[in-house]
Design a protein around this motif. Structure first.
Motif, PDB file in Angstrom:
ATOM      1  N   ASP A   1       0.833  -1.209   0.000  1.00 25.66           N
ATOM      2  CA  ASP A   1       0.000   0.000   0.000  1.00 25.66           C
ATOM      3  C   ASP A   1       0.866   1.257   0.000  1.00 25.66           C
ATOM      4  O   ASP A   1       0.566   2.236  -0.692  1.00 25.66           O
ATOM      5  N   LEU A   2       1.947   1.254   0.770  1.00 32.92           N
ATOM      6  CA  LEU A   2       2.847   2.405   0.799  1.00 32.92           C
ATOM      7  C   LEU A   2       3.503   2.600  -0.563  1.00 32.92           C
ATOM      8  O   LEU A   2       3.582   3.717  -1.077  1.00 32.92           O
ATOM      9  N   ILE A   3       3.953   1.526  -1.153  1.00 30.38           N
ATOM     10  CA  ILE A   3       4.591   1.603  -2.474  1.00 30.38           C
ATOM     11  C   ILE A   3       3.606   2.155  -3.498  1.00 30.38           C
ATOM     12  O   ILE A   3       3.948   3.024  -4.301  1.00 30.38           O
ATOM     13  N   LYS A   4       2.364   1.697  -3.451  1.00 32.55           N
ATOM     14  CA  LYS A   4       1.339   2.201  -4.369  1.00 32.55           C
ATOM     15  C   LYS A   4       1.098   3.691  -4.152  1.00 32.55           C
ATOM     16  O   LYS A   4       0.977   4.452  -5.118  1.00 32.55           O
ATOM     17  N   LEU A   5       1.042   4.124  -2.908  1.00 31.34           N
ATOM     18  CA  LEU A   5       0.865   5.551  -2.613  1.00 31.34           C
ATOM     19  C   LEU A   5       2.000   6.386  -3.196  1.00 31.34           C
ATOM     20  O   LEU A   5       1.772   7.439  -3.795  1.00 31.34           O
ATOM     21  N   VAL A   6       3.214   5.913  -3.022  1.00 29.89           N
ATOM     22  CA  VAL A   6       4.386   6.635  -3.553  1.00 29.89           C
ATOM     23  C   VAL A   6       4.302   6.681  -5.081  1.00 29.89           C
ATOM     24  O   VAL A   6       4.446   7.753  -5.680  1.00 29.89           O
ATOM     25  N   GLU A   7       4.070   5.542  -5.691  1.00 27.89           N
ATOM     26  CA  GLU A   7       4.012   5.485  -7.152  1.00 27.89           C
ATOM     27  C   GLU A   7       2.888   6.363  -7.713  1.00 27.89           C
ATOM     28  O   GLU A   7       3.079   7.090  -8.691  1.00 27.89           O
ATOM     29  N   ASP A   8       1.702   6.292  -7.099  1.00 26.38           N
ATOM     30  CA  ASP A   8       0.584   7.120  -7.556  1.00 26.38           C
ATOM     31  C   ASP A   8       0.905   8.601  -7.413  1.00 26.38           C
ATOM     32  O   ASP A   8       0.595   9.407  -8.290  1.00 26.38           O
ATOM     33  N   GLY A   9       1.549   8.964  -6.310  1.00 23.70           N
ATOM     34  CA  GLY A   9       1.924  10.365  -6.103  1.00 23.70           C
ATOM     35  C   GLY A   9       2.954  10.847  -7.099  1.00 23.70           C
ATOM     36  O   GLY A   9       2.915  12.001  -7.542  1.00 23.70           O
ATOM     37  N   LEU A  10       3.868   9.978  -7.488  1.00 19.02           N
ATOM     38  CA  LEU A  10       4.888  10.359  -8.460  1.00 19.02           C
ATOM     39  C   LEU A  10       4.308  10.534  -9.855  1.00 19.02           C
ATOM     40  O   LEU A  10       4.828  11.316 -10.657  1.00 19.02           O
ATOM     41  N   LYS A  11       3.219   9.829 -10.144  1.00 19.87           N
ATOM     42  CA  LYS A  11       2.581   9.942 -11.461  1.00 19.87           C
ATOM     43  C   LYS A  11       1.786  11.222 -11.603  1.00 19.87           C
ATOM     44  O   LYS A  11       1.574  11.700 -12.717  1.00 19.87           O
ATOM     45  N   SER A  12       1.303  11.766 -10.474  1.00 24.26           N
ATOM     46  CA  SER A  12       0.451  12.962 -10.589  1.00 24.26           C
ATOM     47  C   SER A  12       1.231  14.246 -10.491  1.00 24.26           C
ATOM     48  O   SER A  12       2.366  14.334 -10.364  1.00 24.26           O
TER      49      SER A  12
END
Length: 122
Positions: free
Chosen positions: A111-122
């Motif tokens: 979940d943390l990795i997904k949050l980081v990745e999603d934040g980097l995409k936006s």
């Protein structure tokens, strides 16, 4: 564009503090105050999943304990932050990337990795 992510733990640096944190995680994990520590580290070492992600990430990451952050980034212009928190650093300075409230709700490394990745995409 995010140049760097600064992860700040809700714990202080040092061997004694680390030992006390490890004991706290074992004795009373539900009252341990650093969700970021709990997610990225086991009782004694960094988790393999998180370490692998961190090492393979294309964005620079730094990790500080709250006392190290407050000493390194001390400024009367910097807003007061709660911890743990993840900040992003870019040409404009530091800004909140993942809030304390969101980090406290995260329970898994994935979940943390997904949050980081999603934040980097936006």
């Amino acid at each position: 564009m995010v140049e760097k992510l600064v992860f700040i733990y809700n714990a202080n640096a040092g061997k004694i503090n680390g030992l006390l944190d490890s004991v706290h995680k074992i004795v009373s994990p539900s009252t341990y105050e650093c969700s970021l520590c709990s997610i990225t580290h086991g009782v004694f070492t960094e988790s393999k999943v998180w370490a692998s992600y961190r090492e393979s990430s294309k964005v620079e990451m730094s990790f500080l304990h709250k006392d190290e952050f407050l000493k390194q980034y001390k400024s009367k212009w910097l807003p007061a932050f709660t911890f743990p928190i993840v900040l992003s650093s870019d040409a404009n300075g530091l800004s909140v990337f993942i809030t304390t409230e969101v980090l406290n709700a995260v329970t898994t490394q994935d979940d943390l990795i997904k949050l980081v990745e999603d934040g980097l995409k936006s």
